[in-house]
Motif scaffolding. Structure first.
Motif, PDB file in Angstrom:
ATOM      1  N   ASN A  30      38.456  30.120  34.332  1.00 36.92           N
ATOM      2  CA  ASN A  30      37.767  31.147  35.100  1.00 36.92           C
ATOM      3  C   ASN A  30      36.463  31.486  34.380  1.00 36.92           C
ATOM      4  O   ASN A  30      36.476  31.986  33.258  1.00 36.92           O
ATOM      5  CB  ASN A  30      38.655  32.391  35.224  1.00 36.92           C
ATOM      6  CG  ASN A  30      38.078  33.422  36.140  1.00 36.92           C
ATOM      7  OD1 ASN A  30      36.876  33.594  36.235  1.00 36.92           O
ATOM      8  ND2 ASN A  30      38.965  34.127  36.827  1.00 36.92           N
ATOM      9  N   LEU A  31      35.320  31.214  35.031  1.00 36.82           N
ATOM     10  CA  LEU A  31      34.016  31.460  34.416  1.00 36.82           C
ATOM     11  C   LEU A  31      33.446  32.827  34.770  1.00 36.82           C
ATOM     12  O   LEU A  31      32.371  33.179  34.292  1.00 36.82           O
ATOM     13  CB  LEU A  31      33.021  30.361  34.820  1.00 36.82           C
ATOM     14  CG  LEU A  31      33.391  28.946  34.390  1.00 36.82           C
ATOM     15  CD1 LEU A  31      32.321  27.966  34.846  1.00 36.82           C
ATOM     16  CD2 LEU A  31      33.601  28.858  32.882  1.00 36.82           C
ATOM     17  N   GLY A  32      34.141  33.586  35.596  1.00 31.72           N
ATOM     18  CA  GLY A  32      33.670  34.931  35.905  1.00 31.72           C
ATOM     19  C   GLY A  32      33.906  35.334  37.342  1.00 31.72           C
ATOM     20  O   GLY A  32      33.914  34.506  38.247  1.00 31.72           O
ATOM     21  N   ILE A  33      34.111  36.639  37.518  1.00 30.30           N
ATOM     22  CA  ILE A  33      34.350  37.230  38.828  1.00 30.30           C
ATOM     23  C   ILE A  33      33.482  38.474  38.970  1.00 30.30           C
ATOM     24  O   ILE A  33      33.421  39.300  38.061  1.00 30.30           O
ATOM     25  CB  ILE A  33      35.835  37.622  39.006  1.00 30.30           C
ATOM     26  CG1 ILE A  33      36.717  36.368  39.025  1.00 30.30           C
ATOM     27  CG2 ILE A  33      36.044  38.458  40.266  1.00 30.30           C
ATOM     28  CD1 ILE A  33      38.206  36.654  39.090  1.00 30.30           C
ATOM     29  N   VAL A  34      32.818  38.596  40.115  1.00 29.79           N
ATOM     30  CA  VAL A  34      32.063  39.801  40.463  1.00 29.79           C
ATOM     31  C   VAL A  34      32.669  40.342  41.752  1.00 29.79           C
ATOM     32  O   VAL A  34      32.755  39.627  42.754  1.00 29.79           O
ATOM     33  CB  VAL A  34      30.557  39.498  40.686  1.00 29.79           C
ATOM     34  CG1 VAL A  34      29.812  40.752  41.128  1.00 29.79           C
ATOM     35  CG2 VAL A  34      29.926  38.908  39.440  1.00 29.79           C
ATOM     36  N   LYS A  35      33.099  41.597  41.713  1.00 26.37           N
ATOM     37  CA  LYS A  35      33.652  42.234  42.914  1.00 26.37           C
ATOM     38  C   LYS A  35      32.525  42.958  43.658  1.00 26.37           C
ATOM     39  O   LYS A  35      31.509  43.319  43.059  1.00 26.37           O
ATOM     40  CB  LYS A  35      34.740  43.227  42.530  1.00 26.37           C
ATOM     41  CG  LYS A  35      35.949  42.564  41.886  1.00 26.37           C
ATOM     42  CD  LYS A  35      36.980  43.599  41.505  1.00 26.37           C
ATOM     43  CE  LYS A  35      38.172  42.919  40.831  1.00 26.37           C
ATOM     44  NZ  LYS A  35      39.174  43.899  40.417  1.00 26.37           N
ATOM     45  N   LEU A  54      37.329  43.504  46.636  1.00 20.67           N
ATOM     46  CA  LEU A  54      37.224  42.122  47.103  1.00 20.67           C
ATOM     47  C   LEU A  54      36.195  41.358  46.268  1.00 20.67           C
ATOM     48  O   LEU A  54      35.285  41.945  45.691  1.00 20.67           O
ATOM     49  CB  LEU A  54      36.824  42.083  48.580  1.00 20.67           C
ATOM     50  CG  LEU A  54      37.846  42.652  49.558  1.00 20.67           C
ATOM     51  CD1 LEU A  54      37.299  42.605  50.988  1.00 20.67           C
ATOM     52  CD2 LEU A  54      39.167  41.911  49.471  1.00 20.67           C
ATOM     53  N   ILE A  55      36.333  40.048  46.225  1.00 22.88           N
ATOM     54  CA  ILE A  55      35.487  39.187  45.393  1.00 22.88           C
ATOM     55  C   ILE A  55      34.165  38.896  46.108  1.00 22.88           C
ATOM     56  O   ILE A  55      34.152  38.367  47.221  1.00 22.88           O
ATOM     57  CB  ILE A  55      36.204  37.853  45.072  1.00 22.88           C
ATOM     58  CG1 ILE A  55      37.598  38.098  44.469  1.00 22.88           C
ATOM     59  CG2 ILE A  55      35.337  36.954  44.196  1.00 22.88           C
ATOM     60  CD1 ILE A  55      37.626  38.846  43.178  1.00 22.88           C
ATOM     61  N   ALA A  56      33.056  39.222  45.445  1.00 21.17           N
ATOM     62  CA  ALA A  56      31.725  38.896  45.966  1.00 21.17           C
ATOM     63  C   ALA A  56      31.316  37.496  45.517  1.00 21.17           C
ATOM     64  O   ALA A  56      30.644  36.772  46.255  1.00 21.17           O
ATOM     65  CB  ALA A  56      30.695  39.912  45.492  1.00 21.17           C
ATOM     66  N   HIS A  57      31.708  37.128  44.291  1.00 23.50           N
ATOM     67  CA  HIS A  57      31.377  35.796  43.763  1.00 23.50           C
ATOM     68  C   HIS A  57      32.275  35.505  42.564  1.00 23.50           C
ATOM     69  O   HIS A  57      32.472  36.360  41.705  1.00 23.50           O
ATOM     70  CB  HIS A  57      29.906  35.751  43.326  1.00 23.50           C
ATOM     71  CG  HIS A  57      29.508  34.416  42.772  1.00 23.50           C
ATOM     72  ND1 HIS A  57      29.284  33.324  43.568  1.00 23.50           N
ATOM     73  CD2 HIS A  57      29.314  34.004  41.505  1.00 23.50           C
ATOM     74  CE1 HIS A  57      28.951  32.291  42.804  1.00 23.50           C
ATOM     75  NE2 HIS A  57      28.973  32.677  41.550  1.00 23.50           N
ATOM     76  N   ALA A  58      32.817  34.285  42.531  1.00 26.64           N
ATOM     77  CA  ALA A  58      33.634  33.856  41.393  1.00 26.64           C
ATOM     78  C   ALA A  58      33.429  32.360  41.191  1.00 26.64           C
ATOM     79  O   ALA A  58      33.122  31.630  42.135  1.00 26.64           O
ATOM     80  CB  ALA A  58      35.113  34.152  41.643  1.00 26.64           C
ATOM     81  N   THR A  59      33.610  31.934  39.949  1.00 27.48           N
ATOM     82  CA  THR A  59      33.425  30.530  39.606  1.00 27.48           C
ATOM     83  C   THR A  59      34.577  30.052  38.738  1.00 27.48           C
ATOM     84  O   THR A  59      34.936  30.702  37.757  1.00 27.48           O
ATOM     85  CB  THR A  59      32.100  30.325  38.839  1.00 27.48           C
ATOM     86  OG1 THR A  59      31.025  30.869  39.597  1.00 27.48           O
ATOM     87  CG2 THR A  59      31.837  28.854  38.578  1.00 27.48           C
TER      88      THR A  59
END
Length: 140
Positions: A30-35, A54-59
């Motif tokens: 998991n390289l990161g999550i932005v809600k 909710l997830i706005a962007h994740a990698t």
């Protein structure tokens, strides 16, 4: 020039579950999550309270590949079958601009190319063939 095409999965409110699933299945990093709630609020486009987790962007890094995710933006319709887009990833903002401008000819812009919390230059465009591309400039 570095250019990468990345599958981008747009989920219907279950990105967190999908991320956890794919982490296990692919032994992914998991390289990161932005809600949505982590992002600065824009009074012109308020984020409803119930969508802030909710997830706005994740990698995820899967082997040598990248897989990106987000939940559908609040208020946007979600239809199974169109939740996969192609994310074009580059480190060059000029290249991002060039690609975005070329893809929008005869197509439709969903989100203008702009600075976001996760990218110095990001936008979403559906080309004249109905293929949706997310143009993503990597942070330096």
């Amino acid at each position: 020039m570095s250019l990468q095409l990345v599958p981008y999965l747009v989920m219907d409110g279950n990105s967190k579950e999908a991320i956890e699933f794919y982490e296990k299945v692919f032994t992914a990093e998991n390289l990161g999550i932005v809600k949505f709630g982590d992002m600065p609020q824009n009074p012109d486009f308020p984020i409803p309270e119930e969508t802030k987790d909710l997830i706005a962007h994740a990698t995820l890094k899967v082997g040598e590949s990248i897989l990106m995710f987000s939940d559908n933006f609040p208020g946007q319709p979600h239809q199974k079958g169109n939740q996969v887009t192609i994310c074009v990833s580059t480190k060059d903002t000029d290249k991002s601009q060039q690609l975005f401008e070329a893809l929008q000819v005869g197509g439709q812009v969903s989100m203008p190319l702009q600075k976001t919390d996760f990218s110095p230059s990001y936008g979403i465009v559906t080309d004249k063939f109905g293929v949706t591309f997310q143009i993503y400039t990597e942070s330096h």
